[in-house]
Design a protein around this motif. Structure first.
Motif, mmCIF file in Angstrom:
data_model
loop_
_atom_site.group_PDB
_atom_site.id
_atom_site.type_symbol
_atom_site.label_atom_id
_atom_site.label_comp_id
_atom_site.label_asym_id
_atom_site.label_seq_id
_atom_site.Cartn_x
_atom_site.Cartn_y
_atom_site.Cartn_z
ATOM 1 N N ILE A 282 0.681 -1.224 0.049
ATOM 2 C CA ILE A 282 -0.119 -0.063 -0.110
ATOM 3 C C ILE A 282 0.866 1.433 0.168
ATOM 4 N N LEU A 283 1.905 1.201 0.924
ATOM 5 C CA LEU A 283 2.801 2.273 1.015
ATOM 6 C C LEU A 283 3.604 2.593 -0.348
ATOM 7 N N SER A 284 4.082 1.444 -0.916
ATOM 8 C CA SER A 284 4.752 1.298 -2.082
ATOM 9 C C SER A 284 4.118 2.032 -3.233
ATOM 10 N N SER A 285 2.682 1.466 -3.130
ATOM 11 C CA SER A 285 1.895 2.301 -4.316
ATOM 12 C C SER A 285 1.532 3.565 -4.204
ATOM 13 N N LEU A 286 1.646 4.239 -2.981
ATOM 14 C CA LEU A 286 1.572 5.804 -2.779
ATOM 15 C C LEU A 286 2.640 6.219 -3.198
ATOM 16 N N MET A 287 3.722 5.486 -3.034
ATOM 17 C CA MET A 287 5.214 6.233 -3.525
ATOM 18 C C MET A 287 5.185 6.124 -4.833
ATOM 19 N N MET A 288 4.684 5.072 -5.725
ATOM 20 C CA MET A 288 4.245 5.098 -7.079
ATOM 21 C C MET A 288 3.782 6.390 -7.502
ATOM 22 N N LEU A 289 2.721 6.569 -7.057
ATOM 23 C CA LEU A 289 1.672 7.460 -7.342
ATOM 24 C C LEU A 289 2.231 8.917 -7.201
ATOM 25 N N ALA A 290 3.070 9.267 -6.206
ATOM 26 C CA ALA A 290 3.705 10.379 -5.927
ATOM 27 C C ALA A 290 4.715 10.544 -7.112
ATOM 28 N N MET A 291 5.455 9.508 -7.387
ATOM 29 C CA MET A 291 6.459 9.656 -8.447
ATOM 30 C C MET A 291 5.745 10.182 -9.855
ATOM 31 N N ILE A 292 4.768 9.319 -10.262
ATOM 32 C CA ILE A 292 3.787 9.715 -11.157
ATOM 33 C C ILE A 292 3.704 11.233 -11.300
ATOM 34 N N PHE A 293 2.937 11.710 -10.147
ATOM 35 C CA PHE A 293 2.542 12.996 -10.261
ATOM 36 C C PHE A 293 3.749 14.007 -10.284
ATOM 37 N N LEU A 294 4.934 13.361 -9.414
ATOM 38 C CA LEU A 294 6.106 14.603 -9.693
ATOM 39 C C LEU A 294 6.508 14.603 -10.830
ATOM 40 N N ASN A 295 6.716 13.319 -11.739
ATOM 41 C CA ASN A 295 6.884 13.422 -13.211
ATOM 42 C C ASN A 295 5.902 14.038 -13.931
ATOM 43 N N SER A 296 4.792 14.045 -13.675
ATOM 44 C CA SER A 296 3.548 14.740 -14.563
ATOM 45 C C SER A 296 3.880 16.303 -14.513
ATOM 46 N N SER A 297 4.713 16.950 -13.370
ATOM 47 C CA SER A 297 4.708 18.296 -13.059
ATOM 48 C C SER A 297 5.723 18.775 -14.191
ATOM 49 N N ARG A 298 6.778 17.932 -14.603
ATOM 50 C CA ARG A 298 7.716 18.139 -15.551
ATOM 51 C C ARG A 298 7.153 17.875 -16.883
ATOM 52 N N SER A 299 6.433 16.964 -17.122
ATOM 53 C CA SER A 299 5.889 16.721 -18.308
ATOM 54 C C SER A 299 4.619 17.543 -18.751
ATOM 55 N N PHE A 300 3.892 18.043 -17.719
ATOM 56 C CA PHE A 300 2.862 18.929 -18.141
ATOM 57 C C PHE A 300 3.802 20.475 -18.364
ATOM 58 N N ALA A 301 4.706 20.603 -17.956
ATOM 59 C CA ALA A 301 5.584 21.972 -18.387
ATOM 60 C C ALA A 301 5.817 21.707 -19.898
ATOM 61 N N SER A 302 6.242 20.524 -20.181
ATOM 62 C CA SER A 302 6.725 20.109 -21.502
ATOM 63 C C SER A 302 5.545 20.167 -22.453
ATOM 64 N N LEU A 303 4.348 19.642 -22.139
ATOM 65 C CA LEU A 303 3.150 19.795 -22.779
ATOM 66 C C LEU A 303 2.673 21.194 -23.008
ATOM 67 N N LYS A 304 2.900 21.904 -22.091
ATOM 68 C CA LYS A 304 2.693 23.398 -22.332
ATOM 69 C C LYS A 304 3.224 24.173 -23.208
ATOM 70 N N ARG A 305 4.733 23.697 -23.384
ATOM 71 C CA ARG A 305 5.493 24.414 -24.169
ATOM 72 C C ARG A 305 5.241 23.692 -25.339
ATOM 73 N N LEU A 306 4.887 22.588 -25.573
ATOM 74 C CA LEU A 306 4.551 22.207 -27.104
ATOM 75 C C LEU A 306 3.169 22.595 -27.534
ATOM 76 N N SER A 307 2.088 22.960 -26.602
ATOM 77 C CA SER A 307 1.061 23.337 -27.095
ATOM 78 C C SER A 307 1.186 24.733 -27.690
ATOM 79 N N GLU A 308 2.180 25.486 -27.098
ATOM 80 C CA GLU A 308 2.560 26.830 -27.583
ATOM 81 C C GLU A 308 2.838 27.111 -29.127
ATOM 82 N N ILE A 309 3.496 25.782 -29.496
ATOM 83 C CA ILE A 309 3.656 25.625 -30.816
ATOM 84 C C ILE A 309 2.435 25.377 -31.642
ATOM 85 N N PHE A 310 1.585 24.463 -31.245
ATOM 86 C CA PHE A 310 0.380 24.047 -31.893
ATOM 87 C C PHE A 310 -0.715 25.155 -31.793
#
Length: 601
Positions: A282-310
């Protein structure tokens, strides 16, 4: 997500199957602790070897099932992420190809390179992680909670203290991480810009012995990227100790409370073992979710930069009613009351590189400084087949003027007409197919000479390629190279001289057989005798082509049908050499300054 839904649809089954197989693996992972508890409680406690072997066989089958599901899940996750990013990169590159010069200047070349490479890589990694863990982590958490509660409800109460703490810690780290990752991507932009500039101009750097200066400048940009990266990644590191502490404290509490229950006979030892495993899951799965959300912060920053091109609409595009049948036929040109000012630049945040909107009107703020008129009140008629020379001081608007013909820039006011038709009424493809242009900065691409020349016409015959090279006075030196037309040109044409590069670029334009040919100071590195031969070739092979020749030397345009003299964005005079030498003060000044230089030699 409007920009990205089509990529999801194309790999729909991979996006579905990857988490399904990963979730199937989770079912096996949830059952393993329960089976182990049965071995301990029923097999080992009762010394029942048959039961141990039977349950052990079931565990082995579950493990085999998990391996198959894990391999298939990873396969489909990789297929979906790589396909998604490849198609996204292709469409983004196509979008950038539609940008005008002004659009490209607005983003900067280095930033576009970063967005097409590093930002897409971040999204690809996030998709892989998401497909592997998006259902696995919550599935493992929910399944673990259900199994833990089914074993001992009172002991499961420990989770109601640890889970909220983990969630709060994750949210706080996410809030701190998103802007830091944006700043990190902008630092990557700046580093790429510096690398591109240094490598492109390496010969200038060496000739001025500025290697140390460039090394220091690179070090500052590299140091800035390091600092921004460390600042961003520190937010990720913060969550790990917090989670580890919470996991260890929770495990200790379970062992303490559960151990007393075992001693008091309220709980079997196998159940306590399984319970500890479920708590860890259970606690490991929460750590996995935390890592997903943490990586999402960088990915959404990248998505926002790509959306500027589109979301960027090209400054120059085909009109809705532009006809595919309208092509350049004769090459007559007319400028009617034309004016031009370079477009305003988007104001971007220095830390994030994102467009700013401080006034809140939903549109990017713009810097309008430097947007004064470069061309003003231009009126000029050029007949089909005419040869026009264009002279003037540096910065008077010569290049800008001819750039309006193929719509490399758009006239701010007035009209530019080709064959009596406004250039905006042509499709961009048809208009530029009819115009051959040799720019000031002559560019050759990595590949053979033959491949470079065929940019003008990829279907040209071998004879046509050689004829174009001969007309540009390039045939002689090409034949002297090892391999001749199969000689490999290095990127940027660094293994040929400036004069050879100019002649190859002229040959490339000639092979296009355009109705309008624009030469923007394209023989500046060629000796006068060779230039004279090129002009003679024009007179015989391009009789019906309209030719506009921008030059610094009067000798380059002296024999033109007419010469246009420009001064401060306006046309100062138009006429033949003889007419201008008698009537135009600006022309006289240029002519006599060059004559004096020749005499002094």
């Amino acid at each position: 997500m409007k920009h990205y839904s089509k990529y999801l649809k194309k790999y729909f089954f991979a996006f579905i199957l990857a988490p399904v197989f990963m979730l199937s693996e989770v079912f096996g992972e949830i059952w393993l602790p329960k089976l182990m508890a049965m071995i301990i409680n029923d097999g080992i406690a009762n010394k029942d070897t048959g039961k141990i072997v039977m349950i052990g066989g079931v565990m082995l089958a579950v493990c085999l099932f998990m391996v198959i599901c894990g391999v298939l899940g990873n396969y489909f996750a990789t297929k979906a992420s790589i396909g998604f990013s490849a198609d996204l990169r292709k469409d983004l590159f196509k979008k950038v190809q539609t940008f005008s010069f002004a659009n490209i200047d607005d983003f900067s070349t280095g930033s576009l390179v970063t967005r097409l490479t590093n930002d897409i890589q971040q999204i690809q990694q996030f998709i892989v992680m998401g497909l592997k863990m998006a259902l696995r982590a919550p599935g493992l958490m929910v399944g673990g909670i259900i199994m833990a509660v089914s074993i001992n409800r009172s002991l499961a109460g420990v989770l109601f203290f640890s889970i909220p703490v983990l969630i709060i810690a994750t949210v706080l780290v996410l809030m701190a991480g998103f802007p830091r990752f944006q700043r990190m991507q902008t630092a990557v932009d700046n580093l790429n810009n510096g690398i591109k500039e240094s490598l492109t101009n390496v010969r200038v750097i060496k000739s001025f012995v500025r290697e140390d200066f460039e090394a220091e400048r690179f070090d500052r940009k590299n140091q800035n990227l390091r600092d921004k990266s460390v600042d961003a990644l520190n937010t990720v590191l913060m969550i790990m100790p917090v989670m580890t502490i919470i996991m260890n404290v929770t495990s200790c509490a379970v062992v303490l409370i559960g151990g007393n229950k075992v001693i008091n006979g309220e709980m079997q030892i196998g159940d306590l073992t399984a319970f500890i495993t479920y708590i860890t899951q259970i606690l490991s799965s929460l750590m996995m979710l935390a890592m997903i959300f943490l990586n999402s912060s960088r990915s959404f920053a990248s998505l926002k930069r790509l959306s500027e091109i589109f979301d960027t609409n090209p400054d120059i595009a085909d009109k809705a009613d532009a006809s595919e049948d309208t092509v350049v036929k004769s090459g007559a040109i007319e400028f009617r009351n034309v004016s031009f000012a370079y477009p305003a630049k988007t104001i971007r945040n220095a830390d994030t590189g994102m467009a700013e909107d401080k006034d809140g009107d939903g549109k990017p703020d713009e810097d309008t400084s430097g947007c004064g008129l470069v061309l003003e009140d231009i009126n000029l008629k050029i007949n089909a087949g005419e040869t026009i020379g264009i002279l003037g001081a540096t910065g008077c608007g010569k290049t800008t003027l001819v750039s309006l013909i193929p719509r490399l820039y758009e006239a701010t006011g007035g009209e530019v007409l080709v064959d009596g038709i406004n250039v905006k009424d042509y499709t961009i493809k048809n208009l530029r197919e009819g115009v051959g242009m040799v720019l000031q900065n002559n560019t050759l691409f990595a590949g053979t000479i033959d491949e470079n020349l065929r940019w003008g016409n990829e279907d040209a015959s071998e004879e046509e390629v050689r004829q174009a090279a001969e007309s540009a006075q390039a045939g002689g030196f090409v034949e002297s190279f090892k391999g001749g037309y199969d000689y490999e040109i290095e990127q940027g044409g660094t293994n040929v001289s400036g004069g050879q590069k100019q002649r190859l670029c002229i040959a490339r334009a000639l092979l296009k057989k355009p109705r309008i040919l624009i030469l923007d100071d394209s023989t500046s590195a060629v000796d006068t005798a060779t230039e004279a031969k090129i002009r003679e070739a024009f007179a015989t092979t391009l009789k019906e082509t309209t030719k506009l020749i921008i030059a610094q030397r009067i000798g380059s345009v002296k024999d033109a049908d007419r010469i246009v003299v420009m001064e401060d964005g306006r046309i100062a005079a138009v006429g033949t050499h003889d007419e201008l030498i008698n009537s135009c003060e600006e022309y006289q000044e240029i002519y006599y300054s060059q004559v004096d230089k020749e005499d002094n030699r």
